[in-house]
Design a protein around this motif. Sequence first.
Motif, PDB file in Angstrom:
ATOM      1  N   PRO A  32       0.499   5.481   5.554  1.00  0.00           N
ATOM      2  CA  PRO A  32       0.114   5.774   4.226  1.00  0.00           C
ATOM      3  C   PRO A  32       0.406   7.631   3.905  1.00  0.00           C
ATOM      4  CG  PRO A  32      -1.170   4.402   5.077  1.00  0.00           C
ATOM      5  CD  PRO A  32      -0.466   4.565   6.130  1.00  0.00           C
ATOM      6  N   VAL A  33       0.130   8.107   4.904  1.00  0.00           N
ATOM      7  CA  VAL A  33       0.115   9.540   4.685  1.00  0.00           C
ATOM      8  C   VAL A  33       1.790   9.816   4.622  1.00  0.00           C
ATOM      9  CG1 VAL A  33       0.076  11.978   5.550  1.00  0.00           C
ATOM     10  CG2 VAL A  33      -1.992  10.336   5.834  1.00  0.00           C
ATOM     11  N   GLY A  34       2.348   9.383   5.506  1.00  0.00           N
ATOM     12  CA  GLY A  34       3.923   9.511   5.325  1.00  0.00           C
ATOM     13  C   GLY A  34       4.333   8.866   3.982  1.00  0.00           C
ATOM     14  N   ALA A  35       4.030   7.838   3.253  1.00  0.00           N
ATOM     15  CA  ALA A  35       4.294   7.563   1.872  1.00  0.00           C
ATOM     16  C   ALA A  35       4.109   8.536   1.051  1.00  0.00           C
ATOM     17  CB  ALA A  35       3.541   6.255   1.831  1.00  0.00           C
ATOM     18  N   ILE A  36       2.908   9.058   0.976  1.00  0.00           N
ATOM     19  CA  ILE A  36       2.522  10.094   0.105  1.00  0.00           C
ATOM     20  C   ILE A  36       3.821  11.361   0.208  1.00  0.00           C
ATOM     21  CG2 ILE A  36       0.826  11.862  -0.381  1.00  0.00           C
ATOM     22  CD1 ILE A  36      -1.122   9.972   0.630  1.00  0.00           C
ATOM     23  N   ALA A  53      11.548   2.637   3.127  1.00  0.00           N
ATOM     24  CA  ALA A  53      10.567   3.207   3.987  1.00  0.00           C
ATOM     25  C   ALA A  53       9.175   2.782   3.870  1.00  0.00           C
ATOM     26  CB  ALA A  53      10.424   4.967   3.727  1.00  0.00           C
ATOM     27  N   CYS A  54       9.030   1.665   3.118  1.00  0.00           N
ATOM     28  CA  CYS A  54       7.779   1.235   2.768  1.00  0.00           C
ATOM     29  C   CYS A  54       7.012   0.446   4.169  1.00  0.00           C
ATOM     30  CB  CYS A  54       7.645   0.178   1.743  1.00  0.00           C
ATOM     31  SG  CYS A  54       8.609  -1.198   1.874  1.00  0.00           S
ATOM     32  N   GLY A  55       8.078   0.060   5.053  1.00  0.00           N
ATOM     33  CA  GLY A  55       7.481  -0.450   6.376  1.00  0.00           C
ATOM     34  C   GLY A  55       7.685   0.558   7.455  1.00  0.00           C
ATOM     35  N   ALA A  56       8.125   1.482   7.241  1.00  0.00           N
ATOM     36  CA  ALA A  56       8.549   2.550   8.289  1.00  0.00           C
ATOM     37  C   ALA A  56       7.511   3.765   8.572  1.00  0.00           C
ATOM     38  CB  ALA A  56      10.226   2.922   8.315  1.00  0.00           C
ATOM     39  N   VAL A  92       0.807  -1.149  -0.236  1.00  0.00           N
ATOM     40  CA  VAL A  92       0.109   0.100  -0.007  1.00  0.00           C
ATOM     41  C   VAL A  92       0.772   1.045   0.014  1.00  0.00           C
ATOM     42  CG1 VAL A  92      -1.581   1.278   1.373  1.00  0.00           C
ATOM     43  CG2 VAL A  92      -2.026  -0.982   1.132  1.00  0.00           C
ATOM     44  N   THR A  93       1.978   1.270   0.882  1.00  0.00           N
ATOM     45  CA  THR A  93       2.650   2.595   0.795  1.00  0.00           C
ATOM     46  C   THR A  93       3.604   2.593  -0.453  1.00  0.00           C
ATOM     47  OG1 THR A  93       4.703   1.192   2.035  1.00  0.00           O
ATOM     48  CG2 THR A  93       2.952   2.565   3.298  1.00  0.00           C
ATOM     49  N   THR A  94       3.960   1.241  -1.033  1.00  0.00           N
ATOM     50  CA  THR A  94       4.443   1.715  -2.295  1.00  0.00           C
ATOM     51  C   THR A  94       3.637   2.235  -3.358  1.00  0.00           C
ATOM     52  OG1 THR A  94       5.871  -0.370  -1.875  1.00  0.00           O
ATOM     53  CG2 THR A  94       5.585   0.177  -3.987  1.00  0.00           C
ATOM     54  N   PHE A  95       2.587   1.767  -3.399  1.00  0.00           N
ATOM     55  CA  PHE A  95       1.542   2.334  -4.366  1.00  0.00           C
ATOM     56  C   PHE A  95       1.180   3.855  -4.415  1.00  0.00           C
ATOM     57  CE2 PHE A  95      -3.252   3.267  -5.422  1.00  0.00           C
ATOM     58  CZ  PHE A  95      -2.890   3.182  -6.679  1.00  0.00           C
ATOM     59  N   LEU A  96       1.118   4.347  -3.014  1.00  0.00           N
ATOM     60  CA  LEU A  96       0.856   5.691  -2.692  1.00  0.00           C
ATOM     61  C   LEU A  96       2.107   6.527  -3.114  1.00  0.00           C
ATOM     62  CD1 LEU A  96      -1.206   5.324   0.670  1.00  0.00           C
ATOM     63  CD2 LEU A  96      -2.005   5.941  -1.537  1.00  0.00           C
ATOM     64  N   LEU A 133      16.852   8.819   4.198  1.00  0.00           N
ATOM     65  CA  LEU A 133      16.893   9.711   5.240  1.00  0.00           C
ATOM     66  C   LEU A 133      15.330  10.002   5.837  1.00  0.00           C
ATOM     67  CD1 LEU A 133      19.352  11.899   3.770  1.00  0.00           C
ATOM     68  CD2 LEU A 133      19.742  10.504   5.543  1.00  0.00           C
ATOM     69  N   MET A 134      14.432  10.101   5.061  1.00  0.00           N
ATOM     70  CA  MET A 134      12.995  10.275   5.413  1.00  0.00           C
ATOM     71  C   MET A 134      12.493   9.353   6.542  1.00  0.00           C
ATOM     72  SD  MET A 134      10.969  12.319   2.247  1.00  0.00           S
ATOM     73  CE  MET A 134       9.746  12.756   3.255  1.00  0.00           C
ATOM     74  N   ILE A 135      12.914   8.113   6.386  1.00  0.00           N
ATOM     75  CA  ILE A 135      12.653   7.253   7.691  1.00  0.00           C
ATOM     76  C   ILE A 135      12.884   7.953   9.050  1.00  0.00           C
ATOM     77  CG2 ILE A 135      13.113   5.106   8.730  1.00  0.00           C
ATOM     78  CD1 ILE A 135      13.766   3.984   6.193  1.00  0.00           C
ATOM     79  N   GLY A 136      14.056   8.658   8.952  1.00  0.00           N
ATOM     80  CA  GLY A 136      14.646   9.467  10.281  1.00  0.00           C
ATOM     81  C   GLY A 136      13.545  10.677  10.646  1.00  0.00           C
ATOM     82  N   LEU A 137      12.939  10.896   9.558  1.00  0.00           N
ATOM     83  CA  LEU A 137      12.160  12.194   9.750  1.00  0.00           C
ATOM     84  C   LEU A 137      10.593  11.895  10.027  1.00  0.00           C
ATOM     85  CD1 LEU A 137      13.367  14.619   6.873  1.00  0.00           C
ATOM     86  CD2 LEU A 137      13.949  14.814   9.383  1.00  0.00           C
ATOM     87  N   VAL A 138       9.918  11.130   9.132  1.00  0.00           N
ATOM     88  CA  VAL A 138       8.587  10.739   9.296  1.00  0.00           C
ATOM     89  C   VAL A 138       8.312   9.247   9.489  1.00  0.00           C
ATOM     90  CG1 VAL A 138       8.034  12.673   7.701  1.00  0.00           C
ATOM     91  CG2 VAL A 138       8.483  10.313   6.653  1.00  0.00           C
ATOM     92  N   GLY A 139       9.356   8.491  10.042  1.00  0.00           N
ATOM     93  CA  GLY A 139       8.898   7.084  10.471  1.00  0.00           C
ATOM     94  C   GLY A 139       7.913   7.277  11.569  1.00  0.00           C
TER      95      GLY A 139
END
Length: 413
Positions: free
Chosen positions: A287-291, A281-284, A238-242, A332-338
């Motif tokens: 869905p909003v974070g993925a966007i 990041a797809c597991g971290a 799902v996060t991959t798709f978004l 890097l965004m894992i460290g921001l929006v994980g």
Amino acid sequence: MDTGTTALMLCCIIGLTMMIPGLALFYGGMVSVKSSVNMMMMTYGAVAVVGLLWFLFGFSVVFGDSIGGVLGNPGDFFGSSGLLEATTSYDGVTTLIFSLFQALFACITVALISGAAADRMKFSAWMVFAGVWAVVVYFPVAHWVFSFDGVVSESGGWIANRLGAIDFAGGTAVHINAGAAALALALVLGKSKTFGTGPKPHNVPLTLLGAGLLWAGWYAFNGGSWLTADGGAAFAMVTTFLATCAATLAWLAVEKLKDGHVSGIGAASGAIAGLVAITPACGAVTPVGAILVGLVAGVVCPLAVGLKEKLGYDDSLDVVGVHLVGGLIGTLMIGLVGSAESVNAVEGLLYGGGVGQLGKQALAAGAVLAYSFLVSALLAYVLKVTMGLRISPEDEELGIDAKLHRDPAYELV
């Protein structure tokens, strides 16, 4: 053995295999008609040589018992011995299935680099580069990132276990790794004769078709990395798709603002940028974070692509701008929006987690980037002074397909 998880992994292996023609078509449509077959053959050639090396000793170097957190023991599974009997610590995933799944990661990572060498590299030199690079760069880095203590062997790599950086499916080991190598190869190889003024992509529909196949295969790439047939795999898909949807729209918006139009190549590149960025990041992220990850990648990556003409390096098919930069963004965004609400349950800076995870992500990204760039540059230089990297100027003018392969993409009258 869990039959549901086994079925998932077998399907994911098929999905990853779809990425081979997907990448070939994606790259093949973007180059000149005179080198389209060569571009596709670089993908298939890399898969063939790396696949054999993987089952001879690559799996053991990556997932064998760790030597100092840097390298797996080559003798543990040499010649794929013991794979049929061995099991992983994941319920229902045999080591044999896991090995084939990871083999395709290795093959695709190496093939990605070829986009920086379009139109001008000897096929023989590429094949040697692909095989040696897999051994001296990909296998060690994959051990650092993918080999967890107790999964296949007792001890694993330093990034996964000692540092504790998050990389769900290969932002560092695959995309930063391949992007840094592509930059090094492009610099040593030199510019093509048509750098900055070359022909436009000869077949945009092929590139769009390739991007679509890659998008489909990426669900296997990311979802399969959960290694269990449950909600964790679905979460990653799902996060991959978004992220991919968001990045496609963002790239097209940047194109419209910069150039006054939107293009098929832009849509394809935007989708790939989103897929690259969400890979670690797809597991971290939620869905909003993925966007958010997709939007950042869709804005930054096209701007990064434009740097090659300003800085003077001929990254023909934007491996640096999309894979290196996209991989850095996602890592890097894992460290921001994980988010603790994700399956990785890691909190980034903006979710109250402090700077600790961001620092771990940066260190992992920097270590992989530096190692890959330096060793890749050395390897390319050694090949340049021994067997030579480039075709002759005359052959480049005539077209690499006609000279090296006698196998044109089209019969033109």
